[in-house]
Design an enzyme around this catalytic site. Structure first.
Site, PDB file in Angstrom:
ATOM      1  N   PRO A  88       0.915  -1.193  -0.088  1.00 45.33           N
ATOM      2  CA  PRO A  88       0.010   0.078   0.184  1.00 45.33           C
ATOM      3  C   PRO A  88       0.801   1.352  -0.149  1.00 45.33           C
ATOM      4  O   PRO A  88       0.341   2.340  -0.221  1.00 45.33           O
ATOM      5  CB  PRO A  88      -0.864  -0.002   1.388  1.00 45.33           C
ATOM      6  CG  PRO A  88      -0.106  -1.237   1.987  1.00 45.33           C
ATOM      7  CD  PRO A  88       0.617  -2.070   1.032  1.00 45.33           C
ATOM      8  N   GLU A 112       2.316  -7.249   8.305  1.00 48.73           N
ATOM      9  CA  GLU A 112       2.598  -5.829   8.340  1.00 48.73           C
ATOM     10  C   GLU A 112       3.554  -5.338   7.296  1.00 48.73           C
ATOM     11  O   GLU A 112       3.604  -4.040   7.074  1.00 48.73           O
ATOM     12  CB  GLU A 112       3.268  -5.405   9.657  1.00 48.73           C
ATOM     13  CG  GLU A 112       2.231  -5.390  11.024  1.00 48.73           C
ATOM     14  CD  GLU A 112       0.860  -4.899  10.688  1.00 48.73           C
ATOM     15  OE1 GLU A 112       0.577  -3.653  10.292  1.00 48.73           O
ATOM     16  OE2 GLU A 112      -0.251  -5.687  10.785  1.00 48.73           O
ATOM     17  N   ARG A 154      -5.451  -8.366 -20.372  1.00 48.45           N
ATOM     18  CA  ARG A 154      -6.317  -7.809 -21.714  1.00 48.45           C
ATOM     19  C   ARG A 154      -5.501  -7.194 -22.712  1.00 48.45           C
ATOM     20  O   ARG A 154      -6.127  -6.993 -23.701  1.00 48.45           O
ATOM     21  CB  ARG A 154      -7.322  -6.770 -20.958  1.00 48.45           C
ATOM     22  CG  ARG A 154      -7.971  -7.282 -19.896  1.00 48.45           C
ATOM     23  CD  ARG A 154      -8.820  -6.152 -19.335  1.00 48.45           C
ATOM     24  NE  ARG A 154      -9.349  -5.190 -20.174  1.00 48.45           N
ATOM     25  CZ  ARG A 154     -10.615  -5.588 -20.635  1.00 48.45           C
ATOM     26  NH1 ARG A 154     -11.260  -6.778 -20.657  1.00 48.45           N
ATOM     27  NH2 ARG A 154     -11.149  -4.780 -21.644  1.00 48.45           N
ATOM     28  N   ASP A 194     -12.004   0.672 -24.421  1.00 48.00           N
ATOM     29  CA  ASP A 194     -11.819   0.723 -23.071  1.00 48.00           C
ATOM     30  C   ASP A 194     -11.849   2.088 -22.309  1.00 48.00           C
ATOM     31  O   ASP A 194     -10.927   2.880 -23.049  1.00 48.00           O
ATOM     32  CB  ASP A 194     -11.123  -0.351 -22.238  1.00 48.00           C
ATOM     33  CG  ASP A 194     -11.384  -1.681 -22.330  1.00 48.00           C
ATOM     34  OD1 ASP A 194     -12.612  -1.857 -22.903  1.00 48.00           O
ATOM     35  OD2 ASP A 194     -10.404  -2.509 -22.077  1.00 48.00           O
TER      36      ASP A 194
HETATM   37 CL1  6GU Z   1      -0.564  -3.886  -3.486  1.00 51.43          CL
HETATM   38  N1  6GU Z   1      -1.193  -4.590  -0.846  1.00 51.43           N
HETATM   39  C1  6GU Z   1      -1.696  -4.313   0.303  1.00 51.43           C
HETATM   40  N2  6GU Z   1      -1.639  -5.157   1.212  1.00 51.43           N
HETATM   41  N3  6GU Z   1      -2.929  -3.641   0.408  1.00 51.43           N
HETATM   42  C2  6GU Z   1      -3.103  -2.767  -0.639  1.00 51.43           C
HETATM   43  C3  6GU Z   1      -2.191  -2.829  -1.717  1.00 51.43           C
HETATM   44  C4  6GU Z   1      -1.152  -3.745  -2.017  1.00 51.43           C
HETATM   45  N4  6GU Z   1      -2.604  -1.949  -2.587  1.00 51.43           N
HETATM   46  C5  6GU Z   1      -3.695  -1.403  -2.052  1.00 51.43           C
HETATM   47  N5  6GU Z   1      -3.962  -1.656  -0.655  1.00 51.43           N
END
Ligand code: 6GU
Length: 228
Positions: free
Chosen positions: A89, A116, A154, A169
């Site tokens: 994230p 984590e 795709r 698209d």
């Molecule tokens: Cl790539 N991993 C995790 N654990 N949470 C996320 C993500 C990735 N992308 C958005 N949230």
């Protein structure tokens, strides 16, 4: 195109890889997907892959001494080292432009974390591209890896029956508009009619109508996109 998935839960992908478009692309050898269980690289007799964070705090951290050897071993197996993506994230946000770039690669490695996150030295040593699929927290990178594969396949030539359909698209090939509404039979359902113009057979009018609807919808739903 070769996808290598490095994960603690390779079975999560079973259903996804065995259905529909992706299955067909694999069967036709347009893509190949290989899965590696990071746990197989644990140096520990208990097959431990994670440990509590230095300095304390909640959760567990994936150990650098199993993730790094895993990636290195997967990379030496094939001549082309490929493009290494780490699912996190904290990464760069995935968008269609990046997906288009990825679709031109011969090999993509998707490194999926749980808990984590990864020990920071994984990034320092391997220098992966860190990718996020949006501003929310997933339990692990596996669903993000599926999203990336799904978006990229795709665009691999031959994967879609009608090659034109991915060009049309939203967000592709310079199209930054949302798609407008679509209808199919029946003409009337619970009193709701499909727009006359779509059944009239005038293709110029239909194109015009669709373009207008796309603009309207983008303005209403995605003012951020509409700016551009
Ligand atoms: Cl790539 N991993 C995790 N654990 N949470 C996320 C993500 C990735 N992308 C958005 N949230």
């Amino acid at each position: 195109m070769l996808f290598d998935i490095l994960t603690l839960f390779p079975n999560i992908f079973d259903g996804y890889l065995s259905e529909s478009l992706v299955k067909s692309a694999i069967d036709r050898k347009l893509i190949d997907v290989r899965r590696y269980n990071i746990r197989d690289w644990s140096a520990d007799k208990h097959r431990k892959v994670d440990d509590s964070p230095y300095g304390g705090g909640p959760g567990m951290v994936l150990k650098v001494d199993c993730v790094v050897p895993c990636v290195e071993d997967v990379q030496v197996n094939v001549a082309n080292r490929g493009r290494l993506l780490m699912m996190t994230p904290q990464g760069r946000r995935l968008d269609q432009k990046f997906v288009e770039e990825l679709s031109r690669e011969r090999r993509i490695l998707l490194l999926c974390g749980r808990y984590e996150g990864f020990d920071e030295r994984v990034s320092q040593i391997l220098q992966p591209e860190e990718i996020s699929i949006g501003d929310y927290i997933l339990n692990g990178g596996e669903t993000a890896a599926m999203a990336i594969i799904d978006a990229v396949v795709r665009l691999v030539p031959g994967v879609l029956g009608d090659e034109y359909s991915s060009l049309c698209d939203s967000f592709s090939a310079g199209n930054r508009l949302l798609e407008g509404p679509q209808y199919t039979r029946p003409r009337v359902y619970r009193g709701l009619k499909a727009p006359e113009i779509l059944v009239g057979g005038n293709h110029e009018q239909i194109q015009q109508w669709r373009a207008e609807e796309a603009v309207k919808r983008t303005e209403q739903r995605r003012p951020d996109l509409f700016q551009n």
